[in-house]
Scaffold this motif. Structure first.
Motif, PDB file in Angstrom:
ATOM      1  N   ASP A 269       0.813  -1.217   0.000  1.00 28.53           N
ATOM      2  CA  ASP A 269       0.000   0.000   0.000  1.00 28.53           C
ATOM      3  C   ASP A 269       0.850   1.271   0.000  1.00 28.53           C
ATOM      4  O   ASP A 269       0.589   2.204  -0.757  1.00 28.53           O
ATOM      5  CB  ASP A 269      -0.937   0.018   1.212  1.00 28.53           C
TER       6      ASP A 269
ATOM      7  N   LEU B 232       0.929   4.139  -2.846  1.00 25.26           N
ATOM      8  CA  LEU B 232       0.539   5.531  -2.612  1.00 25.26           C
ATOM      9  C   LEU B 232       1.648   6.482  -3.030  1.00 25.26           C
ATOM     10  O   LEU B 232       1.397   7.485  -3.712  1.00 25.26           O
ATOM     11  CB  LEU B 232       0.193   5.739  -1.138  1.00 25.26           C
TER      12      LEU B 232
ATOM     13  N   ASP C 208       1.901   6.896  -6.732  1.00 21.11           N
ATOM     14  CA  ASP C 208       0.804   7.674  -7.299  1.00 21.11           C
ATOM     15  C   ASP C 208       0.933   9.156  -6.947  1.00 21.11           C
ATOM     16  O   ASP C 208       0.664  10.026  -7.783  1.00 21.11           O
ATOM     17  CB  ASP C 208      -0.546   7.128  -6.825  1.00 21.11           C
TER      18      ASP C 208
ATOM     19  N   SER D 273      -5.451   0.360   6.801  1.00 22.84           N
ATOM     20  CA  SER D 273      -5.040   1.168   5.649  1.00 22.84           C
ATOM     21  C   SER D 273      -4.037   2.231   6.063  1.00 22.84           C
ATOM     22  O   SER D 273      -3.029   2.465   5.377  1.00 22.84           O
ATOM     23  CB  SER D 273      -6.266   1.809   4.997  1.00 22.84           C
TER      24      SER D 273
ATOM     25  N   VAL E 247       0.181   2.856   4.931  1.00 27.22           N
ATOM     26  CA  VAL E 247       0.739   4.005   4.205  1.00 27.22           C
ATOM     27  C   VAL E 247       1.573   4.939   5.073  1.00 27.22           C
ATOM     28  O   VAL E 247       2.418   5.669   4.551  1.00 27.22           O
ATOM     29  CB  VAL E 247      -0.384   4.821   3.517  1.00 27.22           C
TER      30      VAL E 247
ATOM     31  N   VAL F 282      -4.598  13.090   3.936  1.00 24.53           N
ATOM     32  CA  VAL F 282      -4.859  11.772   3.358  1.00 24.53           C
ATOM     33  C   VAL F 282      -5.932  11.088   4.200  1.00 24.53           C
ATOM     34  O   VAL F 282      -5.798  10.974   5.422  1.00 24.53           O
ATOM     35  CB  VAL F 282      -3.578  10.916   3.332  1.00 24.53           C
TER      36      VAL F 282
ATOM     37  N   TYR G  15      -6.145  13.622  -0.577  1.00 23.05           N
ATOM     38  CA  TYR G  15      -6.137  12.309  -1.218  1.00 23.05           C
ATOM     39  C   TYR G  15      -7.024  11.367  -0.419  1.00 23.05           C
ATOM     40  O   TYR G  15      -6.901  11.275   0.803  1.00 23.05           O
ATOM     41  CB  TYR G  15      -4.706  11.771  -1.263  1.00 23.05           C
TER      42      TYR G  15
ATOM     43  N   LEU H 282      -8.016   7.417   0.026  1.00 28.54           N
ATOM     44  CA  LEU H 282      -7.605   6.062  -0.343  1.00 28.54           C
ATOM     45  C   LEU H 282      -8.735   5.288  -1.004  1.00 28.54           C
ATOM     46  O   LEU H 282      -8.490   4.331  -1.743  1.00 28.54           O
ATOM     47  CB  LEU H 282      -7.097   5.285   0.880  1.00 28.54           C
TER      48      LEU H 282
ATOM     49  N   GLY I 115      -8.250   7.137  -4.701  1.00 27.72           N
ATOM     50  CA  GLY I 115      -7.231   6.114  -4.558  1.00 27.72           C
ATOM     51  C   GLY I 115      -7.100   5.134  -5.705  1.00 27.72           C
ATOM     52  O   GLY I 115      -6.421   4.114  -5.552  1.00 27.72           O
TER      53      GLY I 115
ATOM     54  N   MET J 150      -3.441   4.726  -6.635  1.00 27.86           N
ATOM     55  CA  MET J 150      -2.761   3.933  -5.610  1.00 27.86           C
ATOM     56  C   MET J 150      -3.126   2.457  -5.741  1.00 27.86           C
ATOM     57  O   MET J 150      -2.260   1.574  -5.626  1.00 27.86           O
ATOM     58  CB  MET J 150      -3.137   4.433  -4.222  1.00 27.86           C
TER      59      MET J 150
ATOM     60  N   GLN K  15      -0.280  -0.291  -6.218  1.00 21.04           N
ATOM     61  CA  GLN K  15      -0.021  -1.366  -5.253  1.00 21.04           C
ATOM     62  C   GLN K  15      -0.309  -2.723  -5.869  1.00 21.04           C
ATOM     63  O   GLN K  15       0.342  -3.710  -5.538  1.00 21.04           O
ATOM     64  CB  GLN K  15      -0.828  -1.157  -3.962  1.00 21.04           C
TER      65      GLN K  15
END
Length: 280
Positions: A105, A109, A112, A133, A137, A194, A219, A221, A245, A248, A252
């Motif tokens: 992950d 991230l 991206d 999550s 990250v 985020v 951002y 996710l 996301g 991302m 990932q």
């Protein structure tokens, strides 16, 4: 002809997942044969479902909400980044009976963010959430040298546990994390935010920082065909640079696919052009 490599994703919900499409495109690019399924589970059934998947010939699986932390307990071996995260989004069978847990992950991230020109270095950063999550990250975000990191979680203790874990594991920059229970209590303009909570999944508002810097970015996710609920909140707050996301997810996924299948990392630009042709 050899049998296809059996892969899949565990989650709840999981019917919305575009992971099968992403991995099928990777396989098409590399002229490989895979079978990638969505696999719905419950927390109580998840361990049995994972064991059954690998026992029945599964080679690798992605793990999404709400099982990332639980998956870390199931793996026989954890990679270093999975240990630091305390969460797993990628499971792979190695040899006879051993399952390795990894977390791609953070790598996804960062790749991206870089592609979108979203800078972290030297900036004030807010991370919303302290679950699986966020665990995946946060170490990667810390490695980008933000000036300040606010870790925001309604249950303060959960965020404090995450900070202590990262400090104990000597994660870069972990000592500088500031734990708060509500983003609107932050008394400075924020450069970046985020969202690692499931607020967009349930279409609920989440408290935002009280003010944003002029060139701030946000951002989520989570991803959606239309703007996510969180990104709509940011738009109302005047944050002009926003992204969900999907990028991302693709990045990932490319890392996971490479771990399972070997070879070069798949071309993520091609996959994004297929999933969002009007944007790319």
């Amino acid at each position: 002809m050899t049998n296809p490599v059996r892969l899949g994703v565990f989650g709840n919900p999981v019917a919305h997942s575009v992971s099968p499409t992403i991995h099928s495109l990777f396989a098409e690019l590399r002229d490989e044969r895979i079978l990638y399924d969505r696999m719905l589970a419950t927390p109580a059934y998840f361990p049995k479902a994972v064991a059954q998947f690998f026992r029945n010939g599964g080679s690798g699986a992605n793990v999404t909400l709400p099982f990332k932390e639980q998956a870390a307990q199931l793996a026989n071996i954890l990679t270093e980044r999975a240990q630091v995260a305390g969460a797993v989004n990628t499971l792979m069978k190695v040899g006879s009976g051993f399952v390795v847990g990894d977390n791609t992950d953070g790598e996804g991230l960062v790749k991206d963010l870089n592609s979108k020109g979203f800078s972290v270095s030297g900036r004030s950063l807010v991370l919303l959430g302290a679950g699986g999550s966020a665990r995946g990250v946060l170490p990667a975000l810390l490695s980008l040298n933000p000036a300040k990191v606010y870790l925001v979680n309604r249950t303060l203790e959960k965020a404090q546990v995450l900070k202590r874990l990262l400090v104990d594991l000597s994660a870069h920059g972990a000592e500088n994390i500031q734990v708060v229970s509500n983003a609107d209590s932050i008394n400075e303009p924020i450069d970046a935010v985020v969202n690692a909570t499931s607020s967009s999944l349930h279409n609920i508002d989440i408290p935002l920082p009280g003010s944003f810097a002029d060139n701030a970015w946000g951002y989520d996710l989570m991803y959606s065909e239309t703007s996510t609920h969180f990104l709509k909140q940011l738009e109302k707050a005047g944050v002009k640079k926003r992204a969900d996301g999907l990028g991302m997810l693709i990045e990932q996924a490319a890392s996971s696919y490479q771990l399972w299948m070997g070879g070069e990392r798949p071309d993520t630009t091609f996959v994004m052009s297929k999933l969002r042709p009007r944007t790319y």
